[in-house]
Write a protein that holds these residues in place. Structure first.
Motif, PDB file in Angstrom:
ATOM      1  N   MET A  69      -3.019  -3.588   7.091  1.00 49.38           N
ATOM      2  CA  MET A  69      -2.048  -2.832   6.293  1.00 49.38           C
ATOM      3  C   MET A  69      -1.267  -3.755   5.358  1.00 49.38           C
ATOM      4  O   MET A  69      -1.060  -3.435   4.181  1.00 49.38           O
ATOM      5  CB  MET A  69      -1.075  -2.066   7.210  1.00 49.38           C
ATOM      6  CG  MET A  69      -1.661  -0.831   7.847  1.00 49.38           C
ATOM      7  SD  MET A  69      -0.404   0.231   8.624  1.00 49.38           S
ATOM      8  CE  MET A  69       0.125  -0.821   9.988  1.00 49.38           C
ATOM      9  N   ILE A  70      -0.845  -4.899   5.873  1.00 53.14           N
ATOM     10  CA  ILE A  70      -0.107  -5.857   5.045  1.00 53.14           C
ATOM     11  C   ILE A  70      -0.986  -6.363   3.911  1.00 53.14           C
ATOM     12  O   ILE A  70      -0.554  -6.434   2.752  1.00 53.14           O
ATOM     13  CB  ILE A  70       0.406  -7.022   5.922  1.00 53.14           C
ATOM     14  CG1 ILE A  70       1.480  -6.522   6.897  1.00 53.14           C
ATOM     15  CG2 ILE A  70       0.954  -8.146   5.042  1.00 53.14           C
ATOM     16  CD1 ILE A  70       1.903  -7.555   7.916  1.00 53.14           C
ATOM     17  N   GLU A  71      -2.211  -6.710   4.224  1.00 57.74           N
ATOM     18  CA  GLU A  71      -3.143  -7.193   3.213  1.00 57.74           C
ATOM     19  C   GLU A  71      -3.374  -6.134   2.135  1.00 57.74           C
ATOM     20  O   GLU A  71      -3.383  -6.439   0.927  1.00 57.74           O
ATOM     21  CB  GLU A  71      -4.461  -7.560   3.879  1.00 57.74           C
ATOM     22  CG  GLU A  71      -5.502  -8.137   2.933  1.00 57.74           C
ATOM     23  CD  GLU A  71      -6.762  -8.528   3.667  1.00 57.74           C
ATOM     24  OE1 GLU A  71      -7.832  -7.985   3.335  1.00 57.74           O
ATOM     25  OE2 GLU A  71      -6.668  -9.361   4.590  1.00 57.74           O
ATOM     26  N   THR A  72      -3.546  -4.884   2.553  1.00 61.83           N
ATOM     27  CA  THR A  72      -3.761  -3.790   1.605  1.00 61.83           C
ATOM     28  C   THR A  72      -2.535  -3.578   0.729  1.00 61.83           C
ATOM     29  O   THR A  72      -2.652  -3.349  -0.489  1.00 61.83           O
ATOM     30  CB  THR A  72      -4.102  -2.492   2.357  1.00 61.83           C
ATOM     31  OG1 THR A  72      -5.259  -2.704   3.175  1.00 61.83           O
ATOM     32  CG2 THR A  72      -4.371  -1.351   1.383  1.00 61.83           C
ATOM     33  N   ILE A  86       7.025  -4.816   3.856  1.00 62.58           N
ATOM     34  CA  ILE A  86       6.282  -5.635   4.819  1.00 62.58           C
ATOM     35  C   ILE A  86       6.966  -5.601   6.180  1.00 62.58           C
ATOM     36  O   ILE A  86       6.319  -5.464   7.225  1.00 62.58           O
ATOM     37  CB  ILE A  86       6.137  -7.090   4.329  1.00 62.58           C
ATOM     38  CG1 ILE A  86       5.382  -7.146   3.003  1.00 62.58           C
ATOM     39  CG2 ILE A  86       5.440  -7.949   5.387  1.00 62.58           C
ATOM     40  CD1 ILE A  86       3.960  -6.662   3.072  1.00 62.58           C
ATOM     41  N   GLN A  87       8.288  -5.699   6.155  1.00 61.79           N
ATOM     42  CA  GLN A  87       9.046  -5.667   7.398  1.00 61.79           C
ATOM     43  C   GLN A  87       8.858  -4.339   8.140  1.00 61.79           C
ATOM     44  O   GLN A  87       8.686  -4.312   9.363  1.00 61.79           O
ATOM     45  CB  GLN A  87      10.534  -5.894   7.119  1.00 61.79           C
ATOM     46  CG  GLN A  87      11.422  -5.890   8.361  1.00 61.79           C
ATOM     47  CD  GLN A  87      11.058  -7.007   9.324  1.00 61.79           C
ATOM     48  OE1 GLN A  87      10.745  -8.118   8.892  1.00 61.79           O
ATOM     49  NE2 GLN A  87      11.103  -6.721  10.614  1.00 61.79           N
ATOM     50  N   GLN A  88       8.861  -3.241   7.396  1.00 64.05           N
ATOM     51  CA  GLN A  88       8.675  -1.931   8.020  1.00 64.05           C
ATOM     52  C   GLN A  88       7.261  -1.772   8.588  1.00 64.05           C
ATOM     53  O   GLN A  88       7.073  -1.126   9.618  1.00 64.05           O
ATOM     54  CB  GLN A  88       8.969  -0.824   7.009  1.00 64.05           C
ATOM     55  CG  GLN A  88      10.455  -0.702   6.674  1.00 64.05           C
ATOM     56  CD  GLN A  88      10.728   0.411   5.674  1.00 64.05           C
ATOM     57  OE1 GLN A  88      10.744   1.594   6.025  1.00 64.05           O
ATOM     58  NE2 GLN A  88      10.936   0.046   4.423  1.00 64.05           N
ATOM     59  N   ILE A  89       6.275  -2.365   7.927  1.00 61.91           N
ATOM     60  CA  ILE A  89       4.912  -2.329   8.461  1.00 61.91           C
ATOM     61  C   ILE A  89       4.847  -3.103   9.778  1.00 61.91           C
ATOM     62  O   ILE A  89       4.245  -2.653  10.758  1.00 61.91           O
ATOM     63  CB  ILE A  89       3.920  -2.921   7.440  1.00 61.91           C
ATOM     64  CG1 ILE A  89       3.809  -2.002   6.222  1.00 61.91           C
ATOM     65  CG2 ILE A  89       2.540  -3.114   8.085  1.00 61.91           C
ATOM     66  CD1 ILE A  89       2.993  -2.574   5.081  1.00 61.91           C
TER      67      ILE A  89
END
Length: 234
Positions: A69-72, A86-89
């Motif tokens: 998810m972060i990469e996407t 990013i933090q919420q992910i």
């Protein structure tokens, strides 16, 4: 023991307890976080591509999903994704890792019934720590004679597991929701494969059902497992 069958293998995620549902909820949150950058359908496609690409490095499980998810998010925003997103992910992934276990209907009764006359082996793939946590919370751990947490499920996986903990794959039966990981490779190993469909099916786990194979069976839920096994003649 039921004729011909001495060992029963059970998958864990989405066979004994809910799993994919939590991935879907987190994925919906991911779509909402990035709604200003891409449409949900496009994000779903890109995320699936990332997951496929990363399986070899991250394996199966929540941590790999979170990293994908972060990469996407970085890719679809041209590296402009806010740190707050990013933090919420990351927080969503952490919540998944601590989410309580919810057994699926008939799971406990099916395991108990099978354990009366068969050796039971839990064969699951994913992150070691997370799978151990879920098994401990499920309350089913002591019912199994052995637990195998593996990186991937192949015919060789089942041959090794059923040779180690039973009388070989020919006298073993594998129960699971994934046609690709639980049913097809178990049959290819020489065992029986029983498909129990889950509410959600991950795209990566889809495969054609071996409907013409004599060792393939399908039941709508685990309530029918005991009668199916009793009726089999290996």
């Amino acid at each position: 023991m039921t004729r011909g069958i001495s060992t029963i293998g059970f998958d864990a995620d989405d066979t004994l307890w809910q799993n994919e549902e939590f991935f879907r909820l987190t994925q919906d949150l991911f779509f909402d976080l990035l709604r200003d950058y891409a449409e949900p359908d496009h994000l779903a496609q890109r995320l699936l591509q990332s997951e496929r690409r990363n399986l070899g490095q991250y394996g199966f499980g929540i941590k790999g999903f979170m990293l994908s998810m972060i990469e996407t998010a970085i890719e679809v925003t041209d590296a402009r994704v806010p740190a707050s997103v990013i933090q919420q992910i990351i927080e969503a992934g952490q919540e998944m890792l601590s989410h309580p276990i919810h057994l699926l209907p008939h799971a406990r009764a099916a395991v108990e019934a099978m354990g009366e006359d068969h050796r039971l082996v839990l064969i699951t793939k994913g992150d070691l720590l997370d799978q151990e946590r879920k098994l401990a919370q499920s309350g089913l751990g002591e019912m199994f004679d052995a637990v195998e947490i593996v990186a991937e499920k192949t015919p060789q996986t089942y041959i090794r597991a059923f040779m180690r903990h039973g009388d070989g794959p020919e006298r073993a039966l594998m129960v699971g929701n994934s046609m690709k990981s639980d049913v097809v490779p178990a049959i290819e190993a020489g065992g029986w494969g029983v498909h129990v469909p889950a509410r959600y099916e991950w795209e990566i786990e889809k495969a054609e059902a071996p409907v013409d194979h004599p060792r393939f069976r399908a039941i709508p839920d685990l309530s029918g497992l005991a009668a199916l096994v009793t009726g089999l003649r290996g």
